[in-house]
Design a protein around this motif. Structure first.
Motif, PDB file in Angstrom:
ATOM      1  N   MET A 264      96.730 -63.040 -62.873  1.00 40.20           N
ATOM      2  CA  MET A 264      97.295 -61.952 -61.382  1.00 40.20           C
ATOM      3  C   MET A 264      97.630 -60.591 -61.624  1.00 40.20           C
ATOM      4  O   MET A 264      98.432 -60.904 -62.810  1.00 40.20           O
ATOM      5  CB  MET A 264      98.310 -63.332 -61.250  1.00 40.20           C
ATOM      6  N   ALA A 265      97.286 -59.407 -61.192  1.00 41.94           N
ATOM      7  CA  ALA A 265      97.890 -59.033 -61.266  1.00 41.94           C
ATOM      8  C   ALA A 265      98.507 -58.054 -60.065  1.00 41.94           C
ATOM      9  O   ALA A 265      97.558 -58.715 -58.811  1.00 41.94           O
ATOM     10  CB  ALA A 265      97.112 -57.360 -61.754  1.00 41.94           C
ATOM     11  N   PHE A 266      98.780 -56.959 -60.086  1.00 39.81           N
ATOM     12  CA  PHE A 266      99.507 -56.589 -58.382  1.00 39.81           C
ATOM     13  C   PHE A 266     100.423 -54.794 -58.558  1.00 39.81           C
ATOM     14  O   PHE A 266     100.099 -54.867 -59.508  1.00 39.81           O
ATOM     15  CB  PHE A 266     100.594 -57.274 -57.665  1.00 39.81           C
ATOM     16  N   LEU A 267      99.884 -53.975 -57.552  1.00 44.20           N
ATOM     17  CA  LEU A 267     100.760 -52.875 -57.600  1.00 44.20           C
ATOM     18  C   LEU A 267     101.963 -53.008 -57.255  1.00 44.20           C
ATOM     19  O   LEU A 267     102.173 -53.529 -56.289  1.00 44.20           O
ATOM     20  CB  LEU A 267     100.615 -52.147 -57.178  1.00 44.20           C
TER      21      LEU A 267
END
Length: 134
Positions: free
Chosen positions: A1-4
């Motif tokens: 998972m990635a997010f800004l």
């Protein structure tokens, strides 16, 4: 998972930028920690964010002529930041009363209400609200 997590805005002064974002825009000061540049000079790690948001803005004081020249023009004169609010009219009135410079009058677009404003560094933002029902 990635997010800004963060985006940076180059500013002239930490404290003036903190005051603008917390008072005029209603953001929270999430972090203000002493730090050092890669070559050992003092700086601060300053993060502001809208209440309840996970993504924040790193207020980065300009370091040198090249960065100073980018203050207020990080997106070459285009709107580069978008502040979505639930209550457009109340937020707009609060920001005007706090001295925020609006470049356009509020208008309604298919995607909602919008008005363009400048932050303390001169960058352009869209203030966005929900579409009004007619």
């Amino acid at each position: 998972m990635a997010f800004l997590r963060l985006t940076a805005i180059i500013v002239e002064d930490y404290d003036e930028a903190i005051a603008f974002f917390t008072h005029a825009l209603g953001f929270e000061l999430a972090e203000d920690t002493p730090a050092h540049t890669n070559d050992g000079r003092a700086k601060r790690w300053v993060v502001v964010r809208p209440p309840g948001a996970e993504t924040g803005i790193l207020l980065a004081r300009a370091d040198g002529e090249h960065q100073t020249a980018a203050i207020g023009d990080q997106h070459a004169g285009r709107v580069g930041f978008f502040l979505q609010v639930d209550d457009f009219d109340t937020t707009y009135r609060h920001m005007r009363a706090a001295g925020v410079e609006f470049l356009t009058e509020p208008r309604t677009e298919p995607y909602g209400q919008v008005a363009v404003f400048r932050d303390i560094a001169g960058n352009r933002w869209d203030l966005l609200g929900p579409a009004t029902s007619t």
